[in-house]
Scaffold this motif. Structure first.
Motif, mmCIF file in Angstrom:
data_model
loop_
_atom_site.group_PDB
_atom_site.id
_atom_site.type_symbol
_atom_site.label_atom_id
_atom_site.label_comp_id
_atom_site.label_asym_id
_atom_site.label_seq_id
_atom_site.Cartn_x
_atom_site.Cartn_y
_atom_site.Cartn_z
ATOM 1 N N ILE A 259 -18.643 29.441 24.900
ATOM 2 C CA ILE A 259 -19.539 28.302 24.745
ATOM 3 C C ILE A 259 -19.045 27.091 25.521
ATOM 4 C CG2 ILE A 259 -20.402 26.629 23.081
ATOM 5 C CD1 ILE A 259 -20.539 28.865 21.050
ATOM 6 N N VAL A 260 -17.749 26.886 25.460
ATOM 7 C CA VAL A 260 -17.174 25.727 26.144
ATOM 8 C C VAL A 260 -17.405 25.815 27.643
ATOM 9 C CG1 VAL A 260 -15.034 24.514 26.663
ATOM 10 C CG2 VAL A 260 -15.467 25.347 24.355
ATOM 11 N N MET A 261 -17.327 27.009 28.155
ATOM 12 C CA MET A 261 -17.587 27.196 29.577
ATOM 13 C C MET A 261 -18.997 26.736 29.922
ATOM 14 S SD MET A 261 -15.783 30.893 30.227
ATOM 15 C CE MET A 261 -16.457 31.058 31.884
ATOM 16 N N GLN A 262 -19.930 27.149 29.104
ATOM 17 C CA GLN A 262 -21.317 26.763 29.330
ATOM 18 C C GLN A 262 -21.508 25.264 29.174
ATOM 19 O OE1 GLN A 262 -22.947 30.925 27.349
ATOM 20 N NE2 GLN A 262 -23.664 28.946 26.569
ATOM 21 N N LEU A 263 -20.889 24.738 28.126
ATOM 22 C CA LEU A 263 -21.053 23.323 27.813
ATOM 23 C C LEU A 263 -20.450 22.416 28.895
ATOM 24 C CD1 LEU A 263 -22.614 23.330 25.354
ATOM 25 C CD2 LEU A 263 -20.574 22.944 23.975
ATOM 26 N N THR A 264 -19.417 22.880 29.537
ATOM 27 C CA THR A 264 -18.710 22.011 30.475
ATOM 28 C C THR A 264 -18.919 22.395 31.934
ATOM 29 O OG1 THR A 264 -16.724 23.408 30.425
ATOM 30 C CG2 THR A 264 -16.861 21.605 28.817
ATOM 31 N N GLY A 265 -19.366 23.629 32.141
ATOM 32 C CA GLY A 265 -19.505 24.076 33.515
ATOM 33 C C GLY A 265 -18.186 24.402 34.178
ATOM 34 N N LEU A 266 -17.162 24.546 33.365
ATOM 35 C CA LEU A 266 -15.848 24.909 33.898
ATOM 36 C C LEU A 266 -15.608 26.400 33.705
ATOM 37 C CD1 LEU A 266 -13.876 21.946 32.278
ATOM 38 C CD2 LEU A 266 -14.365 22.196 34.718
ATOM 39 N N THR A 267 -14.746 26.945 34.556
ATOM 40 C CA THR A 267 -14.395 28.344 34.375
ATOM 41 C C THR A 267 -13.275 28.440 33.352
ATOM 42 O OG1 THR A 267 -12.628 28.420 36.028
ATOM 43 C CG2 THR A 267 -14.877 28.720 36.811
ATOM 44 N N ALA A 268 -13.121 29.628 32.806
ATOM 45 C CA ALA A 268 -12.057 29.838 31.826
ATOM 46 C C ALA A 268 -10.710 29.519 32.454
ATOM 47 C CB ALA A 268 -12.078 31.273 31.337
ATOM 48 N N ARG A 269 -10.580 29.946 33.676
ATOM 49 C CA ARG A 269 -9.318 29.718 34.365
ATOM 50 C C ARG A 269 -9.002 28.229 34.496
ATOM 51 N NH1 ARG A 269 -5.250 29.112 35.350
ATOM 52 N NH2 ARG A 269 -3.742 29.971 36.813
ATOM 53 N N GLN A 270 -10.012 27.467 34.809
ATOM 54 C CA GLN A 270 -9.812 26.022 34.913
ATOM 55 C C GLN A 270 -9.356 25.433 33.587
ATOM 56 O OE1 GLN A 270 -13.807 25.335 36.665
ATOM 57 N NE2 GLN A 270 -12.782 23.949 38.058
ATOM 58 N N ILE A 271 -10.058 25.826 32.556
ATOM 59 C CA ILE A 271 -9.728 25.284 31.237
ATOM 60 C C ILE A 271 -8.298 25.641 30.854
ATOM 61 C CG2 ILE A 271 -10.285 25.422 28.789
ATOM 62 C CD1 ILE A 271 -13.237 25.907 29.716
ATOM 63 N N ARG A 272 -7.921 26.870 31.113
ATOM 64 C CA ARG A 272 -6.547 27.272 30.804
ATOM 65 C C ARG A 272 -5.556 26.475 31.642
ATOM 66 N NH1 ARG A 272 -7.380 32.757 32.269
ATOM 67 N NH2 ARG A 272 -9.021 33.620 30.952
ATOM 68 N N TYR A 273 -5.955 26.232 32.858
ATOM 69 C CA TYR A 273 -5.097 25.451 33.757
ATOM 70 C C TYR A 273 -4.851 24.060 33.190
ATOM 71 C CZ TYR A 273 -3.470 23.533 38.238
ATOM 72 O OH TYR A 273 -2.748 22.944 39.234
ATOM 73 N N TYR A 274 -5.893 23.443 32.711
ATOM 74 C CA TYR A 274 -5.737 22.095 32.156
ATOM 75 C C TYR A 274 -4.888 22.127 30.889
ATOM 76 C CZ TYR A 274 -9.691 21.408 35.288
ATOM 77 O OH TYR A 274 -10.526 21.401 36.368
ATOM 78 N N GLU A 275 -5.063 23.172 30.118
ATOM 79 C CA GLU A 275 -4.240 23.277 28.917
ATOM 80 C C GLU A 275 -2.777 23.458 29.315
ATOM 81 O OE1 GLU A 275 -4.829 26.714 26.519
ATOM 82 O OE2 GLU A 275 -3.813 25.850 24.795
ATOM 83 N N GLU A 276 -2.576 24.286 30.312
ATOM 84 C CA GLU A 276 -1.233 24.542 30.815
ATOM 85 C C GLU A 276 -0.545 23.224 31.201
ATOM 86 O OE1 GLU A 276 0.610 27.310 34.428
ATOM 87 O OE2 GLU A 276 -1.519 27.310 33.967
ATOM 88 N N HIS A 277 -1.342 22.311 31.696
ATOM 89 C CA HIS A 277 -0.788 21.020 32.091
ATOM 90 C C HIS A 277 -0.929 19.976 30.988
ATOM 91 C CE1 HIS A 277 0.218 21.882 36.315
ATOM 92 N NE2 HIS A 277 -0.715 22.808 36.190
ATOM 93 N N GLU A 278 -1.191 20.441 29.805
ATOM 94 C CA GLU A 278 -1.174 19.582 28.604
ATOM 95 C C GLU A 278 -2.213 18.479 28.602
ATOM 96 O OE1 GLU A 278 3.173 19.105 29.432
ATOM 97 O OE2 GLU A 278 3.277 19.258 27.253
#
Lengths: 127, 127
Positions: free
Chosen positions: A16-35
């Motif tokens: 859902i978050v992917m749809q809501l934000t237009g981001l890919t899963a990989r991107q989201i994980r990347y941002y989490e990785e960078h806190e």
DNA sequence: TAGTATATGTCATGTTAGCTAACATGTCAA
DNA sequence: TTGACATGTTAGCTAACATGACATATACTA
């Protein structure tokens, strides 16, 4: 306030978050990785996002498109969290040094009459 | 205050600023090009820096070494200037949308008893 | 007037940030 | 139990950022 509750509750799946934000899963994980985001996790390690997380992600997306990089975003987020932060321009030059520099400059200037910008008696500012 | 005067007076030549900051002329010009510093100019177009400019340059140097890029620094400088800036997380999701999403999620959750993270009766938070 | 210091502009370059693609493995609703 | 969905990881691409390096012109200094 009651609303705060809702916005911080982890309810939304990656999908859902992917749809809501237009981001890919990989991107989201990347941002989490960078806190930049810290989504909650289910027992099975799957991410669960709150609506605040969504807002954060959208903010990230926005700033990135502006040209600010991850490090910058991180810094900015910290400033928002802690606006009182001792972020005053640290005066690397002490007043003593300052006076010395200025004095010297003034002498040269006077010697050569090149107080170019501010004409007149600059010396009244320093002794 | 008198001190402010001194710090904002354009007195220092490129040469000195380079020594004081450890930056190359190219770097300093680059930062000016990107509007991070605005040194004054002599009539002959030569840059004259104030001590505030020095502080700014040192700050830039510092942040760059931290990994923040020019765009980020710019953003941060603006935040410092205008701390009141409407920099609140813009709620891209309205409360209406929020409620809809949550409601739907809740239904699924209830159907499948997978209110994974927050066990118990979540539904009391939404109607 | 000679010589040094700056200015501005352009071309070049290394590095790396942010991302995609692709796996092999693990979760989870039906 | 099955298939869609997520996970962490690895490998690699690409564009752009921040500087360096020149060249030429103008500004200062002596």
């Amino acid at each position: 306030m009651e609303k705060e509750w809702r916005r911080s509750m982890p309810l939304l799946s990656m999908n859902i978050v992917m749809q809501l934000t237009g981001l890919t899963a990989r991107q989201i994980r990347y941002y989490e990785e960078h806190e930049l985001v810290q989504p909650a996790r289910t027992e099975g390690k799957q991410r669960m996002f709150s609506l605040d997380d969504i807002d954060t992600l959208l903010e990230i997306k926005d700033m990135l498109s502006t040209g600010v990089n991850i490090a910058g975003i991180k810094q900015i987020f910290e400033m928002k969290k802690n606006p009182a932060a001792k972020n005053d321009t640290k005066q690397v030059i002490t007043d003593a040094q300052l006076r010395a520099i200025v004095k010297e400059e003034m002498q040269i200037a006077q010697r050569h009459q090149r107080a170019s910008l501010r004409q007149g008696d600059l010396s009244r500012f320093f002794r």
